[in-house]
Design an enzyme around this catalytic site. Sequence first.
Site, PDB file in Angstrom:
ATOM      1  N   HIS A  53       2.938   8.246  -5.182  1.00 42.08           N
ATOM      2  CA  HIS A  53       3.066   6.860  -4.739  1.00 42.08           C
ATOM      3  C   HIS A  53       1.963   6.533  -3.758  1.00 42.08           C
ATOM      4  O   HIS A  53       1.584   7.354  -2.926  1.00 42.08           O
ATOM      5  CB  HIS A  53       4.438   6.594  -4.106  1.00 42.08           C
ATOM      6  CG  HIS A  53       4.831   7.583  -3.051  1.00 42.08           C
ATOM      7  ND1 HIS A  53       5.337   8.834  -3.350  1.00 42.08           N
ATOM      8  CD2 HIS A  53       4.765   7.522  -1.702  1.00 42.08           C
ATOM      9  CE1 HIS A  53       5.577   9.490  -2.234  1.00 42.08           C
ATOM     10  NE2 HIS A  53       5.232   8.727  -1.210  1.00 42.08           N
ATOM     11  N   ASP A 109       9.142  -0.356   0.896  1.00 40.59           N
ATOM     12  CA  ASP A 109       9.629   0.904   1.433  1.00 40.59           C
ATOM     13  C   ASP A 109      10.947   0.660   2.174  1.00 40.59           C
ATOM     14  O   ASP A 109      11.116  -0.330   2.871  1.00 40.59           O
ATOM     15  CB  ASP A 109       8.583   1.505   2.397  1.00 40.59           C
ATOM     16  CG  ASP A 109       8.853   2.965   2.682  1.00 40.59           C
ATOM     17  OD1 ASP A 109       8.068   3.819   2.218  1.00 40.59           O
ATOM     18  OD2 ASP A 109       9.854   3.271   3.376  1.00 40.59           O
ATOM     19  N   ASN A 136       0.115  10.538   0.609  1.00 36.31           N
ATOM     20  CA  ASN A 136       0.456  11.811   1.247  1.00 36.31           C
ATOM     21  C   ASN A 136       0.629  12.819   0.117  1.00 36.31           C
ATOM     22  O   ASN A 136       1.420  12.597  -0.807  1.00 36.31           O
ATOM     23  CB  ASN A 136       1.752  11.683   2.052  1.00 36.31           C
ATOM     24  CG  ASN A 136       1.592  10.736   3.238  1.00 36.31           C
ATOM     25  OD1 ASN A 136       0.539  10.708   3.861  1.00 36.31           O
ATOM     26  ND2 ASN A 136       2.619   9.971   3.536  1.00 36.31           N
ATOM     27  N   SER A 165       7.297  13.296   1.198  1.00 36.88           N
ATOM     28  CA  SER A 165       8.736  13.597   1.178  1.00 36.88           C
ATOM     29  C   SER A 165       9.382  13.254  -0.160  1.00 36.88           C
ATOM     30  O   SER A 165      10.460  13.751  -0.478  1.00 36.88           O
ATOM     31  CB  SER A 165       9.454  12.852   2.312  1.00 36.88           C
ATOM     32  OG  SER A 165       9.293  11.453   2.163  1.00 36.88           O
TER      33      SER A 165
HETATM   34  P1  AMP Z   1       6.087  10.038   1.487  1.00 39.60           P
HETATM   35  O1  AMP Z   1       6.634  10.550   2.791  1.00 39.60           O
HETATM   36  O2  AMP Z   1       4.614   9.776   1.496  1.00 39.60           O
HETATM   37  O3  AMP Z   1       6.531  10.924   0.339  1.00 39.60           O
HETATM   38  O4  AMP Z   1       6.734   8.617   1.294  1.00 39.60           O
HETATM   39  C1  AMP Z   1       7.999   8.419   0.747  1.00 39.60           C
HETATM   40  C2  AMP Z   1       8.441   7.058   1.168  1.00 39.60           C
HETATM   41  O5  AMP Z   1       9.501   6.670   0.326  1.00 39.60           O
HETATM   42  C3  AMP Z   1       8.949   6.980   2.601  1.00 39.60           C
HETATM   43  O6  AMP Z   1       8.178   6.041   3.327  1.00 39.60           O
HETATM   44  C4  AMP Z   1      10.405   6.540   2.445  1.00 39.60           C
HETATM   45  O7  AMP Z   1      10.817   5.653   3.444  1.00 39.60           O
HETATM   46  C5  AMP Z   1      10.390   5.880   1.069  1.00 39.60           C
HETATM   47  N1  AMP Z   1      11.636   5.887   0.322  1.00 39.60           N
HETATM   48  C6  AMP Z   1      12.451   6.931   0.078  1.00 39.60           C
HETATM   49  N2  AMP Z   1      13.485   6.559  -0.703  1.00 39.60           N
HETATM   50  C7  AMP Z   1      13.294   5.247  -0.964  1.00 39.60           C
HETATM   51  C8  AMP Z   1      14.011   4.275  -1.715  1.00 39.60           C
HETATM   52  N3  AMP Z   1      15.147   4.571  -2.363  1.00 39.60           N
HETATM   53  N4  AMP Z   1      13.530   3.010  -1.763  1.00 39.60           N
HETATM   54  C9  AMP Z   1      12.394   2.686  -1.110  1.00 39.60           C
HETATM   55  N5  AMP Z   1      11.673   3.541  -0.387  1.00 39.60           N
HETATM   56  C10 AMP Z   1      12.111   4.813  -0.311  1.00 39.60           C
END
Ligand code: AMP
Length: 110
Positions: free
Chosen positions: A96, A28, A83, A91
């Site tokens: 994932h 992440d 989530n 987000s």
């Molecule tokens: P969620 O809030 O459950 O949708 O998790 C999305 C996750 O993706 C968050 O923890 C972000 O920090 C992570 N994230 C977003 N863009 C990237 C990226 N380009 N590479 C790695 N992690 C990412």
Amino acid sequence: MCIFCKIAAGEFTTEFLYEDEFVLAFRDLEPQAPTHILIIPKNHFENVEALSKFEPLTVAALFRAATELAESEGLVGHRTVFNTGASAGQSVFHAHLHLLGGRPFAWPPG
Ligand code: AMP
């Protein structure tokens, strides 16, 4: 194409920590624990609900990857999280599984 589809397509220099036919894993960008790995299906699904409906075996593949990664990261305990929906903190709208470890976690979650 969504950001995780671009990562899966190899458009960035992202290091893959695990990969099989169905899923891949990478760290992440904003880790919430010493180990914070995202495990994603290679195919695009908005969330785990859609993934469960259309590719249930891939859900199992996500957890198989989490188990192998927890072992390779040397995690004694760990937390796995989906989530689903903005109200639950989603987000990125490509399903994932978060694998978190390396520190204690509180319950109930925030
Ligand atoms: P969620 O809030 O459950 O949708 O998790 C999305 C996750 O993706 C968050 O923890 C972000 O920090 C992570 N994230 C977003 N863009 C990237 C990226 N380009 N590479 C790695 N992690 C990412």
